[in-house]
Write an enzyme that holds these catalytic residues in place. Structure first.
Site, PDB file in Angstrom:
ATOM      1  N   SER A 149     -48.253 -67.364  21.795  1.00 26.87           N
ATOM      2  CA  SER A 149     -48.838 -68.470  22.555  1.00 26.87           C
ATOM      3  C   SER A 149     -47.848 -68.845  23.650  1.00 26.87           C
ATOM      4  O   SER A 149     -46.651 -68.544  23.532  1.00 26.87           O
ATOM      5  CB  SER A 149     -49.046 -69.677  21.632  1.00 26.87           C
ATOM      6  N   TYR A 162     -46.545 -75.543  14.800  1.00 27.59           N
ATOM      7  CA  TYR A 162     -47.181 -74.462  15.566  1.00 27.59           C
ATOM      8  C   TYR A 162     -46.184 -73.855  16.566  1.00 27.59           C
ATOM      9  O   TYR A 162     -46.033 -72.636  16.660  1.00 27.59           O
ATOM     10  CB  TYR A 162     -48.405 -75.029  16.293  1.00 27.59           C
TER      11      TYR A 162
HETATM   12  P1  NAP Z   1     -60.094 -69.499  16.218  1.00 30.09           P
HETATM   13  O1  NAP Z   1     -61.206 -69.420  17.199  1.00 30.09           O
HETATM   14  O2  NAP Z   1     -59.858 -70.760  15.480  1.00 30.09           O
HETATM   15  O3  NAP Z   1     -60.265 -68.283  15.178  1.00 30.09           O
HETATM   16  C1  NAP Z   1     -59.276 -68.139  14.207  1.00 30.09           C
HETATM   17  C2  NAP Z   1     -59.503 -66.846  13.480  1.00 30.09           C
HETATM   18  O4  NAP Z   1     -58.425 -66.673  12.531  1.00 30.09           O
HETATM   19  C3  NAP Z   1     -60.778 -66.847  12.668  1.00 30.09           C
HETATM   20  O5  NAP Z   1     -61.265 -65.526  12.601  1.00 30.09           O
HETATM   21  C4  NAP Z   1     -60.299 -67.309  11.295  1.00 30.09           C
HETATM   22  O6  NAP Z   1     -61.102 -66.840  10.198  1.00 30.09           O
HETATM   23  C5  NAP Z   1     -58.950 -66.639  11.217  1.00 30.09           C
HETATM   24  N1  NAP Z   1     -58.051 -67.355  10.312  1.00 30.09           N
HETATM   25  C6  NAP Z   1     -57.529 -68.595  10.476  1.00 30.09           C
HETATM   26  N2  NAP Z   1     -56.766 -68.924   9.417  1.00 30.09           N
HETATM   27  C7  NAP Z   1     -56.819 -67.861   8.576  1.00 30.09           C
HETATM   28  C8  NAP Z   1     -56.275 -67.578   7.308  1.00 30.09           C
HETATM   29  N3  NAP Z   1     -55.507 -68.474   6.658  1.00 30.09           N
HETATM   30  N4  NAP Z   1     -56.544 -66.393   6.722  1.00 30.09           N
HETATM   31  C9  NAP Z   1     -57.330 -65.478   7.344  1.00 30.09           C
HETATM   32  N5  NAP Z   1     -57.888 -65.682   8.551  1.00 30.09           N
HETATM   33  C10 NAP Z   1     -57.637 -66.861   9.149  1.00 30.09           C
HETATM   34  O7  NAP Z   1     -58.674 -69.154  16.914  1.00 30.09           O
HETATM   35  P2  NAP Z   1     -58.358 -68.515  18.340  1.00 30.09           P
HETATM   36  O8  NAP Z   1     -58.311 -69.611  19.319  1.00 30.09           O
HETATM   37  O9  NAP Z   1     -59.223 -67.351  18.578  1.00 30.09           O
HETATM   38  O10 NAP Z   1     -56.844 -68.057  18.113  1.00 30.09           O
HETATM   39  C11 NAP Z   1     -56.490 -66.727  17.817  1.00 30.09           C
HETATM   40  C12 NAP Z   1     -54.979 -66.589  17.976  1.00 30.09           C
HETATM   41  O11 NAP Z   1     -54.604 -66.908  19.322  1.00 30.09           O
HETATM   42  C13 NAP Z   1     -54.168 -67.532  17.097  1.00 30.09           C
HETATM   43  O12 NAP Z   1     -53.008 -66.872  16.629  1.00 30.09           O
HETATM   44  C14 NAP Z   1     -53.794 -68.647  18.018  1.00 30.09           C
HETATM   45  O13 NAP Z   1     -52.616 -69.314  17.629  1.00 30.09           O
HETATM   46  C15 NAP Z   1     -53.594 -67.887  19.307  1.00 30.09           C
HETATM   47  N6  NAP Z   1     -53.725 -68.747  20.483  1.00 30.09           N
HETATM   48  C16 NAP Z   1     -54.906 -69.357  20.772  1.00 30.09           C
HETATM   49  C17 NAP Z   1     -54.969 -70.182  21.886  1.00 30.09           C
HETATM   50  C18 NAP Z   1     -56.233 -70.894  22.273  1.00 30.09           C
HETATM   51  O14 NAP Z   1     -56.174 -71.758  23.157  1.00 30.09           O
HETATM   52  N7  NAP Z   1     -57.381 -70.588  21.692  1.00 30.09           N
HETATM   53  C19 NAP Z   1     -53.839 -70.395  22.681  1.00 30.09           C
HETATM   54  C20 NAP Z   1     -52.670 -69.745  22.348  1.00 30.09           C
HETATM   55  C21 NAP Z   1     -52.622 -68.927  21.252  1.00 30.09           C
HETATM   56  P3  NAP Z   1     -62.430 -67.683   9.739  1.00 30.09           P
HETATM   57  O15 NAP Z   1     -63.434 -67.444  10.835  1.00 30.09           O
HETATM   58  O16 NAP Z   1     -62.838 -67.073   8.459  1.00 30.09           O
HETATM   59  O17 NAP Z   1     -62.012 -69.107   9.656  1.00 30.09           O
END
Ligand code: NAP
Length: 274
Positions: A149, A162
């Protein structure tokens, strides 16, 4: 080899954690579009995981789904074994799953601290250890791609756990790049800024924050979409990214480019924006 061939993933198998939703789903489908078969790990969103697998199959690729809470780090060796057996091999590991709570430093409980670190950092370590060991044994010059991130570089209020987890992912990535490099395995991160997904869905933030934040994103003053992250993943997974390791691709619309935001204080005559 043509540039097109360099991005071809035909015959490769990818394991994407958090492939059911958000950035992980987009990356899973993007890798499949380039020819990879894809296994996905999710925690609870069964229907979304099935739909992501269906999207991969519609592209003519094989898909597998695994329900596993990645915070249960003692189960990850077993998960790796199952996935490896089912898929026959894993060439690309995308450690994408992540989570966050928004809370002040002094309010963070031991449970929240441990959960964020377990999902965002420990799981990356243990799953990579199990999968990379098999890659080495099989002589696979694999690719590890970790979702970090912008918070892995610069902290943000209310996210101490985080921020720490993502900073850890950055240095873990460099460490593994050094140790896995001799085996031809690359390890890199994708570090997004704000991407429109559900990750911050329960954050109790003043909506004014989002307008304020957008104002400071140089690139079109917009948040990123999940599609904005896919090209970086395909590049790092493919032959096109073969000589890059221990690095990060920051996809944040340029928000980390400026120290203290100054644009709004510039004389109007110096601004081209309407
Ligand atoms: P998201 O839409 O909330 O999706 C999270 C995904 O991770 C879902 O598939 C969820 O599974 C899975 N997950 C969460 N906790 C888990 C656990 N304990 N065990 C197994 N699976 C788990 O998140 P996102 O925004 O796409 O983020 C993806 C990555 O990008 C993360 O590492 C996040 O920190 C990083 N990131 C995101 C952003 C942003 O703005 N979106 C910015 C910087 C970095 P379920 O569907 O089953 O819950």
């Amino acid at each position: 080899m043509s540039v097109k061939e360099r991005f071809d993933l035909t015959g490769k198998v990818a394991l994407v954690t958090g492939g059911s939703r958000g950035i992980g789903r987009a990356i899973a489908v993007g890798l499949a579009e380039h020819g990879a078969d894809v296994a996905m790990v999710y925690r609870s969103a069964e229907a979304e995981a099935a739909s992501a697998a269906e999207a991969v199959r519609k592209l003519g690729r094989r898909a597998w789904t695994y329900k596993q809470d990645l915070a249960e780090t003692d189960k990850l060796a077993c998960l790796a074994q199952r996935a490896w057996n089912d898929c026959g091999r894993i060439d690309i590991l995308v450690n994408n799953a992540g989570m966050a709570y928004l809370e002040r430093f002094e309010e963070i409980t031991p449970e929240h601290w441990r959960r964020v670190l377990a999902v965002n950092l420990d799981a990356v370590f243990f799953l990579t250890q199990s999968i990379s060991r098999r890659m080495v044994e099989a002589g696979i010059k694999g690719r590890i791609i970790n979702l970090s991130s912008k918070n892995g570089f610069v902290a943000e209020a209310g996210l101490a756990h985080y921020n720490a987890s993502k900073g850890g992912v950055e240095l873990l990535t460099q460490s593994l790049a050094i140790e896995l490099g001799p085996f031809g395995i690359t390890v890199n991160t994708i570090a997004p800024g704000i991407i429109e997904t559900e990750i911050g869905g329960e954050f109790d933030l003043d909506p004014a924050f989002f307008d304020y934040y957008k104002e400071h994103i140089p690139l079109e003053h917009r948040f990123g979409s999940v599609e904005d992250c896919v090209g970086a993943a395909v590049f790092l997974a493919s032959r096109a990214g073969a000589y890059m390791t221990g690095q990060h691709l920051i996809i944040d619309g340029g928000v980390l480019c400026e120290q203290v935001p100054r644009m709004q204080f510039m004389p109007a005559s110096k601004l081209r924006r309407e």
